[in-house]
Design an enzyme around this catalytic site. Structure first.
Site, PDB file in Angstrom:
ATOM      1  N   CYS A  61      24.605 -12.859  -1.553  1.00 53.56           N
ATOM      2  CA  CYS A  61      23.583 -13.125  -2.560  1.00 53.56           C
ATOM      3  C   CYS A  61      24.108 -12.697  -3.915  1.00 53.56           C
ATOM      4  CB  CYS A  61      22.272 -12.401  -2.251  1.00 53.56           C
ATOM      5  SG  CYS A  61      20.942 -12.933  -3.338  1.00 53.56           S
TER       6      CYS A  61
ATOM      7  N   LEU B  93      19.392 -16.890  -2.723  1.00 53.19           N
ATOM      8  CA  LEU B  93      19.507 -16.718  -1.262  1.00 53.19           C
ATOM      9  C   LEU B  93      18.574 -15.628  -0.753  1.00 53.19           C
ATOM     10  CD1 LEU B  93      23.144 -16.751   0.111  1.00 53.19           C
ATOM     11  CD2 LEU B  93      21.245 -18.273   0.637  1.00 53.19           C
ATOM     12  N   CYS B  94      18.473 -14.541  -1.539  1.00 49.78           N
ATOM     13  CA  CYS B  94      17.679 -13.413  -1.058  1.00 49.78           C
ATOM     14  C   CYS B  94      16.186 -13.756  -1.021  1.00 49.78           C
ATOM     15  CB  CYS B  94      17.950 -12.168  -1.892  1.00 49.78           C
ATOM     16  SG  CYS B  94      18.388 -12.509  -3.570  1.00 49.78           S
ATOM     17  N   THR B  95      15.761 -14.665  -1.908  1.00 49.31           N
ATOM     18  CA  THR B  95      14.371 -15.123  -1.849  1.00 49.31           C
ATOM     19  C   THR B  95      14.136 -15.870  -0.547  1.00 49.31           C
ATOM     20  OG1 THR B  95      14.341 -15.362  -4.241  1.00 49.31           O
ATOM     21  CG2 THR B  95      12.609 -16.494  -3.038  1.00 49.31           C
TER      22      THR B  95
ATOM     23  N   SER C 237      14.107 -13.258   2.262  1.00 46.89           N
ATOM     24  CA  SER C 237      13.083 -12.220   2.393  1.00 46.89           C
ATOM     25  C   SER C 237      11.675 -12.647   1.996  1.00 46.89           C
ATOM     26  CB  SER C 237      13.500 -10.977   1.598  1.00 46.89           C
ATOM     27  OG  SER C 237      13.860 -11.347   0.299  1.00 46.89           O
TER      28      SER C 237
END
Ligand SMILES: [Zn+2]
Lengths: 179, 424
Positions: free
Chosen positions: A107, B205-207, B210
């Protein structure tokens, strides 16, 4: 059409040649980016096929921070749409890091939502290096690691060391990445 | 003039309104414009190439034929899908599965008498320079950045004393679109403006991992994160219904978990194939603009677009025309490949020394590549070590006549390019 031909004559363009095997725009750009790469001693590249500059591995060996002493490998895959598309970057080892998941996905904003064609490979590499100096709990890909970092920095540090040695953190085993 | 009479052959009135424009000067016609037979003959004789026979392509083919172009080629490697029928009006249900280029060409030829349309059901990369050289104008109606970059670079590399082929490029995205005229090496090219295009809005990506908030986040999560996790090395095929069903099921589970309504099968397909909604009328507007430019350039009957028209229909409506500036260090049009004669017995190092002596080049630390070979790259260090043995090799071992040689140097804003000719 007449007007364009007269413009053409004014322009003293040296006549271009055309070849059979052309270098693509993506190749031109990657070649230029590689020439401008300034790698610190903590990083090195490996090209499995030196004739293919669109696929290579980057190794980062942090000399400070919590990940010091480790050796981390990232696969770079660049497609013919580069630099319109960002390079694809994947960590080859299973590591304990809040911003890298167990499959190696990273990320990092400039690898996805903040990528712009004006950015170059150097920017990506600097960004990756920064992830090891400042892991970031607010952009979690490995939720467990992010929670640990948020709740207790000392525990997190210990977990990093355990994981880097190839041990377990809770129920997950990690790859040994010490150099 | 024989060609001029062709226009009037079918019926004297058929081209009356077009002839009104071509038979007399107007307040804005160019000084070089000679009304009458000359522009008519040009229109009848000029070969024009259309890239793409999809949403834009159907409109472009129809418009060019109705504007008086007589010799049109069209290239499209796609076949007709049922979902194309709402806007790609040259196709019928019975055509599903057939070549877009072939069906479109046949339809327009049947409808407009006197026009010849030659279809090619292939990739643009399958055609060589000799093929592209025969055209006076190329009109592009594509949805792929990669194909556009290739076409742009190809036409720019064709520029020489006899050849300069204007590229008219149209593109749409929902209610938005643009038309532009690229005069290779004279005005800004597609590559010059690459920075302007914002690649599609991606979600961090982290959205996805998570806190998904929208149905599309759940679908992307399924394709970007779950697919590689559960399927390993199996490559996702967005045309395989089984793969799409798998993603749809996963996305639906995830959406339930986060209480997000709205995930459907067709939305899954749209998200993973990155389908940008195509609107029939936007295609019509942009294609019409492109074809008027083709007509004006071919006949000089009126000034043509200089050089970029943006059509913004998603927030009420707004159009804006401006001159996009040529980028000085554009890797494609900033400098063109030149011929370079080399002796096959020279070593690579010898070639580098000779290049450095050339007055027009200011090479300090040149790196050299052909399309398939890293000849010598000065950085990064490992690549330098891997390519160093080539310095001693003779050129005949490393390249052949017709290869393009690309030279980058930290002291130069762009790569120098040469086309190699081997001669003793
Ligand atoms: Zn350019």
């Amino acid at each position: 059409m007449l007007k364009i031909w007269s413009m053409k004559q004014q322009q003293q363009a040296a006549s271009a040649a055309s070849g059979k095997k052309k270098v693509t725009a993506a190749q031109l750009r990657v070649q230029k980016d590689l020439g401008e790469l300034s790698l610190p001693p903590t990083m090195k590249t490996h090209f499995p096929d030196p004739d293919d500059i669109l696929n290579f591995t980057l190794t980062i060996e942090p000399d400070e921070g919590m990940y010091k002493g480790g050796s981390f490998n990232f696969d770079f895959t660049i497609n013919q749409n580069f630099p319109h598309d960002p390079p694809k970057v994947l960590c080859k080892q299973k590591i304990y890091h809040p911003n890298i998941d167990l499959e190696g996905k990273v990320c990092l904003n400039i690898l996805r939502e903040d990528w712009k064609p004006v950015l170059n490979l150097n920017a990506v590499i600097v960004g990756l290096q920064y992830l090891f100096l400042e892991p970031n709990a607010s952009d979690p890909l490995n939720k467990e690691a992010a929670e640990d970092l948020k709740n207790n920095r000392e525990t997190f540090k210990r977990n990093v060391r355990t994981s880097m040695a190839g041990g377990y953190v809770k129920t997950t085993s990690y790859d040994r990445v010490m150099k | 003039m024989a060609t001029a009479t062709v226009l009037g052959a079918e019926s004297p009135d058929r081209w009356r309104y077009l002839n009104n424009i071509l038979n007399r000067k107007g307040p804005y016609t160019d000084e070089a414009f000679t009304p009458g037979d000359e522009p008519k003959a040009f229109l009848a004789d000029a070969k024009i190439l259309v890239i793409g026979a999809g949403g834009l392509g159907c409109e472009i083919l129809k418009n060019l034929a109705l504007s008086g172009f007589k010799d049109i080629h069209v290239i499209d490697m796609d076949t007709i899908d049922i979902s194309n029928l709402n806007r790609q009006f040259l196709f019928r249900e019975a055509d599903v599965g057939k070549s877009k280029a072939e069906v479109a060409a046949a339809f327009v030829m049947k409808r407009v008498r006197g026009v010849t349309i030659t279809p090619f059901n292939c990739a643009i990369q399958d055609k060589d320079d000799e093929y592209y050289k025969q055209f006076k104008i190329v009109v592009c109606g594509l949805d792929s950045v990669e194909a556009r970059r290739w076409m742009n670079a190809t036409l720019i590399n064709l520029v020489d004393d006899e050849t300069l082929i204007p590229l008219i490029d149209g593109g749409t995205e929902g209610f938005k679109g643009q038309a532009r005229v690229i005069l290779p090496t004279i005005s800004s090219c597609y590559e010059c403006s690459l920075d302007m295009h914002t690649p599609r809005a991606a979600v961090p990506l982290c959205t996805l991992a998570s806190i998904p908030r929208q149905p599309a986040h759940c679908i992307e999560w399924a394709s970007v994160i779950q697919w590689p996790k559960e399927k390993g090395d199996l490559k996702l095929d967005t045309d395989d219904p089984e793969h799409i069903t798998w993603l749809f099921t996963k996305a639906l589970e995830r959406a339930k978990e986060f209480n997000i309504p709205g995930v459907t099968y067709s939305m899954t397909q749209g998200v993973v194939k990155n389908i940008i909604p195509a609107i029939a009328s936007t295609n019509a507007i942009v294609a019409a603009s492109c074809c008027n430019e083709a007509l004006k350039i071919a006949t000089t009957a009126a000034p043509y677009l200089d050089n970029y028209m943006m059509y913004t229909g998603n927030e009420s409506i707004y159009t804006y025309t401006f001159t996009h500036e040529k980028k000085e260090n554009c890797p494609v049009c900033g400098n063109l490949p030149q011929n370079l004669e080399v002796n096959p017995e020279w070593t690579l190092e010898g070639l580098m020394e000779r290049l450095q002596e050339r007055p027009e080049t200011t090479l300090r630390k040149p790196s050299l590549r052909t399309s398939s070979k890293s000849l010598y790259l000065q950085a990064p260090k490992q690549l330098e070590e891997q390519t160093r043995p080539n310095l001693e090799k003779k050129l005949k071992e490393l390249m052949e006549t017709g290869d393009e040689l690309s030279i980058s140097d930290p002291g130069m804003p762009f790569n120098l390019r040469f086309i190699i000719t081997m001669s003793e």
